[in-house]
Design a protein around this motif. Structure first.
Motif, PDB file in Angstrom:
ATOM      1  N   LEU A 131       2.612   3.967  -1.773  1.00  0.00           N
ATOM      2  CA  LEU A 131       2.460   4.428  -3.144  1.00  0.00           C
ATOM      3  C   LEU A 131       3.800   4.576  -3.857  1.00  0.00           C
ATOM      4  O   LEU A 131       3.858   4.484  -5.084  1.00  0.00           O
ATOM      5  N   GLU A 132       4.871   4.777  -3.089  1.00  0.00           N
ATOM      6  CA  GLU A 132       6.192   4.875  -3.729  1.00  0.00           C
ATOM      7  C   GLU A 132       6.546   3.574  -4.472  1.00  0.00           C
ATOM      8  O   GLU A 132       7.223   3.604  -5.491  1.00  0.00           O
ATOM      9  N   ARG A 147       4.775   3.726  -7.759  1.00  0.00           N
ATOM     10  CA  ARG A 147       5.438   4.698  -8.633  1.00  0.00           C
ATOM     11  C   ARG A 147       6.697   4.076  -9.254  1.00  0.00           C
ATOM     12  O   ARG A 147       6.954   4.219 -10.449  1.00  0.00           O
ATOM     13  N   ARG A 156       2.188   8.477 -12.227  1.00  0.00           N
ATOM     14  CA  ARG A 156       3.322   9.341 -11.882  1.00  0.00           C
ATOM     15  C   ARG A 156       4.642   8.684 -12.284  1.00  0.00           C
ATOM     16  O   ARG A 156       5.545   9.335 -12.815  1.00  0.00           O
ATOM     17  N   GLU A 160       0.823  -1.212   0.000  1.00  0.00           N
ATOM     18  CA  GLU A 160       0.000   0.000   0.000  1.00  0.00           C
ATOM     19  C   GLU A 160       0.858   1.265   0.000  1.00  0.00           C
ATOM     20  O   GLU A 160       0.314   2.376   0.011  1.00  0.00           O
ATOM     21  N   PHE A 201     -10.713  12.078  -5.451  1.00  0.00           N
ATOM     22  CA  PHE A 201      -9.694  12.745  -6.257  1.00  0.00           C
ATOM     23  C   PHE A 201      -9.634  12.235  -7.695  1.00  0.00           C
ATOM     24  O   PHE A 201      -8.973  12.843  -8.538  1.00  0.00           O
ATOM     25  N   ARG A 227       5.176   8.784 -16.044  1.00  0.00           N
ATOM     26  CA  ARG A 227       5.545  10.144 -16.454  1.00  0.00           C
ATOM     27  C   ARG A 227       6.968  10.494 -16.068  1.00  0.00           C
ATOM     28  O   ARG A 227       7.642  11.237 -16.780  1.00  0.00           O
ATOM     29  N   ILE A 249     -10.486  14.567 -10.398  1.00  0.00           N
ATOM     30  CA  ILE A 249      -9.649  15.771 -10.369  1.00  0.00           C
ATOM     31  C   ILE A 249      -8.249  15.487 -10.887  1.00  0.00           C
ATOM     32  O   ILE A 249      -7.531  16.357 -11.360  1.00  0.00           O
ATOM     33  N   TRP A 250      -7.843  14.235 -10.782  1.00  0.00           N
ATOM     34  CA  TRP A 250      -6.503  13.849 -11.224  1.00  0.00           C
ATOM     35  C   TRP A 250      -6.318  14.213 -12.696  1.00  0.00           C
ATOM     36  O   TRP A 250      -7.283  14.279 -13.462  1.00  0.00           O
ATOM     37  N   GLU A 251      -5.078  14.464 -13.087  1.00  0.00           N
ATOM     38  CA  GLU A 251      -4.788  14.877 -14.450  1.00  0.00           C
ATOM     39  C   GLU A 251      -3.895  13.830 -15.097  1.00  0.00           C
ATOM     40  O   GLU A 251      -2.747  13.717 -14.679  1.00  0.00           O
ATOM     41  N   PRO A 252      -4.381  13.041 -16.017  1.00  0.00           N
ATOM     42  CA  PRO A 252      -5.722  13.039 -16.596  1.00  0.00           C
ATOM     43  C   PRO A 252      -6.756  12.429 -15.641  1.00  0.00           C
ATOM     44  O   PRO A 252      -6.414  11.550 -14.843  1.00  0.00           O
ATOM     45  N   ALA A 253      -7.999  12.908 -15.769  1.00  0.00           N
ATOM     46  CA  ALA A 253      -9.073  12.365 -14.930  1.00  0.00           C
ATOM     47  C   ALA A 253      -9.139  10.855 -15.148  1.00  0.00           C
ATOM     48  O   ALA A 253      -9.023  10.359 -16.268  1.00  0.00           O
ATOM     49  N   ILE A 272      -2.897   6.258  -9.714  1.00  0.00           N
ATOM     50  CA  ILE A 272      -2.240   7.563  -9.859  1.00  0.00           C
ATOM     51  C   ILE A 272      -0.743   7.459  -9.598  1.00  0.00           C
ATOM     52  O   ILE A 272       0.045   8.175 -10.213  1.00  0.00           O
ATOM     53  N   ALA A 273      -0.344   6.543  -8.731  1.00  0.00           N
ATOM     54  CA  ALA A 273       1.086   6.363  -8.482  1.00  0.00           C
ATOM     55  C   ALA A 273       1.765   5.740  -9.705  1.00  0.00           C
ATOM     56  O   ALA A 273       2.889   6.106 -10.063  1.00  0.00           O
TER      57      ALA A 273
END
Lengths: 343, 343
Positions: free
Chosen positions: A226-227, A230, A258, A224, A281, A261, A284-288, A254-255
């Motif tokens: 998130l690093e 990522r 990231r 759990e 969230f 990217r 709201i995240w980019e991209p949703a 989302i991780a």
């Protein structure tokens, strides 16, 4: 001559007298067990305020044999889905005048389990809801005496006579089919540890792959933290065969994005990423985030309703309701993080 | 001839005999009230399994006068900080063998409050923890009988004799001073509704502005719907005087960033944005969020410890501990979303 007693503390009789109502009416008002007209409510409230009356709860407790409470036994107690389910049970329980308790099973050993369940049962709850997230919850369920109303949230179909299930497996299949439908040749699945049941997101991913005639041969179990996700995203960025990721929850998604990217990949142009849960969230995240929305609060409310039917039947001396399994459906939410592969 | 009794259901004596220990030892094992050696634990566990013994919890409950439970009265019960505090109280309570209950005050009216607190007290908890997030929680606190151990989490200093407080006001000041220290001429504050106490993030923002000789004249109260914050971000993007935003929580911060970006602004190059709470996703967001980390789980544990000291004193017939207020400090986490203004 008997000593003169000066009574400084107002009692329920004083409240009744000042409000111009009977003592049982004040009692009903205080207990919240039955309707009191708005007119009387106001008069009683004013009298309580004026007198500074403080009801003797403890004395009443001793006179009161039935403690209307329901208890939730749960693991993964700080996970978002768990807090949402608890909130649904709590609000439904309160609507029926029940107290709500939670006992977490996180981090307890097998040998502590029996005494933990024992303490819960010694408070004599009207019913228990077990939220199955891992093996310990299933063991806990087996320790609950058969005459206590019980509902299992989650688990495998048939694990308990009364059960409310999220559509986890169908949801996992739905997300995977969305990605395959966009033209991706493979969907890589990234997930946390899952419950020992046959209704998991991961099994849904397997179902969809099998139905498409593809091997379900690439999945990663991550922590759990998130690093870690990522870092996995960074690694997968260098594998050109990875064009679509299905993450078992939104935070992992989302991780991963990231991490992709960090290594110069674009989402969804280079890699599509879908999540699960539709946390606040996600839009709201980019991209949703494309994700699967499961109404966990509704799941909690449904579990309480099923429990309440058992409690009512038991108290009325009637037969228990028919065993039942209710499935709460979710829905795919397509947003910006998934698209067709580039070629 | 007396009738022959066939006893199919194993009782505690059978377990003790098979395990080769005394009945009180099995009882201690089941209650978890005292240490049982590992050696004996194992023998008892095996005997229970072999016999299929199921302890008579309900019977024990009736013999058991003291119900070791603590109850949390809380509003905003699905907010992240609340679930973290609850989790801290729950784990500390369990370590001491206490059951944990939560009763939510969300959405209850003034007239329902008294009966809600009444129901909680009728379960005779050993102590109560009230989490102050709004006016209803403060009212609830006043309804708890004086002889019941109680701790207030949050509130204004002095609201209750026993209190554990997050460093909200100092935290808000710290974030604002960080932004001013980078050279911003003004810090715009965006926040949700706050409690009616004098320890809020917003007051900390005012403190920092006043200390810098600046008017605290730009703040916005927004709902918990992130789309509203995103829309506000879009509007603020067109105001060149806005170079630094302090959002009262991380979710609002990322929604503001998304809105600023919708209108072509870069974070932190054009506008700095700081959040509050250090939720999991904050380090993963792009740019990683500057925020204030408050250990809410620790806050919950500290609240239980303070309650437990009162419970112990009461049970031992000793004087209650000295009134006390403990403040749990947080820390500023500087990441990528804040920087010096461009000129």
């Amino acid at each position: 001559m008997p000593p003169t007693t000066t009574r400084n503390t107002p009692v329920i009789k004083d409240v009744a007298r000042l409000a111009g109502v009977s003592v049982p009416t004040v009692s009903r008002y205080l207990n919240g067990t039955a309707r009191v007209s708005d007119d009387k409510r106001e008069k009683i409230a004013q009298a309580i305020k004026l007198l500074g009356y403080q009801p003797s709860f403890v004395a009443r407790a001793l006179a009161n044999k039935v403690m209307d409470s329901v208890t939730m036994l749960t693991s993964l107690s700080t996970f978002w889905a768990t807090t949402q389910i608890n909130s649904g049970v709590e609000s439904a329980a309160r609507d029926k005048g029940f107290l709500f308790g939670v006992t977490s099973l996180d981090g307890i050993s097998d040998s502590e389990l029996e005494s933990t369940v024992g303490r819960v049962m010694s408070a004599n709850p009207a019913g228990v809801i077990v939220s199955e997230s891992d093996e310990i919850a299933i063991q806990a369920m087996r320790l609950i005496p058969k005459d206590v109303p019980m509902v299992l949230v989650g688990g495998s179909r048939g694990d308990a006579p009364y059960q409310v299930m999220p559509s986890e497996r169908a949801g996992g299949r739905c997300v995977t089919e969305h990605l395959l439908g966009l033209g991706h040749q493979n969907v890589v699945h990234v997930h946390r540890a899952e419950g020992p049941n046959n209704n998991t997101r991961t099994l849904g991913w397997r179902d969809a792959m099998a139905a498409a005639g593809l091997p379900a041969n690439r999945s990663y179990q991550i922590s759990e933290h998130l690093e870690d996700s990522r870092e996995l995203g960074r690694r997968l960025a260098h594998d050109p065969s990875v064009t679509a990721l299905f993450a078992g929850n939104d935070e992992t998604a989302i991780a991963l994005i990231r991490g992709l990217r960090d290594e110069g990949k674009r989402v969804p142009q280079d890699v599509s990423v879908a999540g699960y849960n539709d946390q606040l969230f996600s839009m709201i995240w980019e991209p949703a985030l494309t994700t699967y929305s499961q109404n966990f609060v509704e799941l909690g409310r449904a579990a309480f309703d099923m429990l309440y039917a058992q409690i009512e039947a038991k108290r009325a001396g009637q037969m228990a309701p028919e065993p039942q399994c209710r499935i709460i459906e979710g829905e795919l939410i397509v947003r910006e993080s998934t698209a067709a592969p580039r070629d």
